[in-house]
Each structure stands twice: as structure tokens, then as C-alpha cells.
Write a protein that holds these residues in place. Structure first.
Motif, PDB file in Angstrom:
ATOM      1  N   THR A  34      34.766  80.786  48.337  1.00 51.89           N
ATOM      2  CA  THR A  34      34.094  79.493  48.341  1.00 51.89           C
ATOM      3  C   THR A  34      32.802  79.619  49.124  1.00 51.89           C
ATOM      4  O   THR A  34      32.779  80.172  50.218  1.00 51.89           O
ATOM      5  N   SER A  35      31.703  79.112  48.533  1.00 53.53           N
ATOM      6  CA  SER A  35      30.393  79.250  49.154  1.00 53.53           C
ATOM      7  C   SER A  35      29.699  77.897  49.193  1.00 53.53           C
ATOM      8  O   SER A  35      29.380  77.325  48.148  1.00 53.53           O
ATOM      9  N   ASP A  36      29.464  77.395  50.412  1.00 54.44           N
ATOM     10  CA  ASP A  36      28.766  76.117  50.549  1.00 54.44           C
ATOM     11  C   ASP A  36      27.322  76.181  50.056  1.00 54.44           C
ATOM     12  O   ASP A  36      26.853  75.234  49.422  1.00 54.44           O
ATOM     13  N   PRO A  37      26.574  77.272  50.303  1.00 52.18           N
ATOM     14  CA  PRO A  37      25.207  77.328  49.750  1.00 52.18           C
ATOM     15  C   PRO A  37      25.186  77.264  48.214  1.00 52.18           C
ATOM     16  O   PRO A  37      24.333  76.596  47.634  1.00 52.18           O
ATOM     17  N   LEU A  38      26.145  77.941  47.556  1.00 46.69           N
ATOM     18  CA  LEU A  38      26.214  77.878  46.087  1.00 46.69           C
ATOM     19  C   LEU A  38      26.576  76.470  45.633  1.00 46.69           C
ATOM     20  O   LEU A  38      26.015  75.962  44.662  1.00 46.69           O
ATOM     21  N   ARG A  39      27.519  75.834  46.319  1.00 43.91           N
ATOM     22  CA  ARG A  39      27.929  74.465  45.981  1.00 43.91           C
ATOM     23  C   ARG A  39      26.735  73.516  46.111  1.00 43.91           C
ATOM     24  O   ARG A  39      26.450  72.730  45.212  1.00 43.91           O
TER      25      ARG A  39
END
Length: 182
Positions: free
Chosen positions: A12-17
Motif C-alpha cells: 500500500t502506497s499513500d503517494p500512489l493513492r
């Protein structure tokens, strides 16, 4: 806009989200609220990055997917694809004459297969669904069917006001069913 982001076979990646949510904000100008967006990001064999987007808003469903070797590029490409589809959809709606509120209600029912095999019994309705059918041209019905990725669409012809069915044939062409009164 409701955006649900799912990660498959990756961390899970917050920057990608955040990047996906920021890019999807661009499509708001083409479609009316409320919009539900489903984004699925996945990595296969550590080199194939795939982004899939499904938008649902006021009876219109648009889907797109792209695969590259970089997830940010895949997100850019799929949002561009969705944006092109929405532009084309809006342009066709703009060229189409407005309907004069002549929508009809259609009821869809699904019957259980076992109910037909047993002789002497009425078929059992498993699920039933009602939806409005707005008047549209055959071309708009085909476009709507393609946008929703369906195999058929029931619609009211805007000229004759008859209920028609457009469907996708196995050879890739389209068929049109026009009922005739006997």
C-alpha cells in the motif's frame, strides 16, 4: 467524488493513492455528481504495472485499464483514456437533441432455471429490477452500451417512441430489434 483505491500484489502506497485521486479529479468536469470511482493497482512479475479504473455516475459506467512498466505512467494513461471516453460521450450527448421527458419504466426479472424444468409450476423470480428508459437514437444507444460494457441495451427510440433493443453480435457488429405490432 467517492474514490476507492485497491492495491494487489504490491505494498500500500499513500503517494500512489494521492496521485490517483488527484488525477481522477480531472474527470469531474465531464460528468455530473455523484461519482463513484474504483481504482485497482496491481503489479505482475515485478515489471508489469497495471491500473484499472471504473467510474459510475448517474447511469453511466465507464471502465478503462492500462499496463506499463511504471505505476505513475499507468495511472496517467488510464485517466487519459477515461477522459477521452467522457469527452466523446459528452460530445455525442451535446449533438443529440434533448428528450422531452418521455422516459418509460422498464422492469427486468431473472427467473430460476429449476422453475422451468419442473412441469406444472410457475417460474420463480430470483431478482427483479426497474429502471427508466430514456429516448435516444440508435447511435447513442450503441455508444451507451459500449460505455457500460454490456452485450445489449433496451431503449426507447426517440423518433418512433417504441421500445427497441440493440445488441452486440458474435461477429463484432451490432444488431437492432424493433418490435412490430401485429
Amino acid at each position: 467524488m467517492q474514490i476507492a483505491v485497491t492495491f494487489r500484489h504490491m505494498e500500500t502506497s499513500d503517494p500512489l493513492r494521492d496521485y490517483a485521486e488527484e488525477k481522477l479529479e480531472r474527470v469531474k468536469k465531464y460528468i455530473e455528481e455523484p461519482i463513484d470511482a474504483q481504482v485497482v493497482m496491481s503489479v505482475e512479475k515485478k515489471i508489469r504495472h497495471r491500473a484499472e479504473v471504473s467510474l459510475v455516475a448517474k447511469g453511466v459506467t465507464i471502465k478503462g485499464s492500462e499496463e506499463t512498466n511504471d505505476m505513475y505512467a499507468a495511472i496517467d494513461a488510464v485517466v487519459d483514456k477515461i477522459e477521452r471516453q467522457l469527452k466523446r460521450y459528452k460530445e455525442k450527448l451535446k449533438n443529440h437533441k434533448p428528450s422531452s421527458g418521455r422516459e418509460r419504466q422498464i422492469r427486468k426479472s431473472i427467473f430460476a432455471a429449476e422453475s422451468f424444468e419442473e412441469s406444472g409450476k410457475e417460474p420463480v423470480i430470483v431478482r427483479s429490477h426497474s429502471f427508466p428508459v430514456k429516448p435516444m437514437s440508435v447511435e447513442e444507444a450503441v455508444m451507451q452500451m459500449d460505455l457500460m460494457h454490456k452485450d445489449f441495451l433496451v431503449f426507447t427510440d426517440d423518433e418512433s417512441e417504441d421500445i427497441n433493443v440493440v445488441y452486440r453480435r458474435k461477429d463484432g457488429n451490432y444488431g437492432l430489434i424493433i418490435p412490430q405490432a401485429s
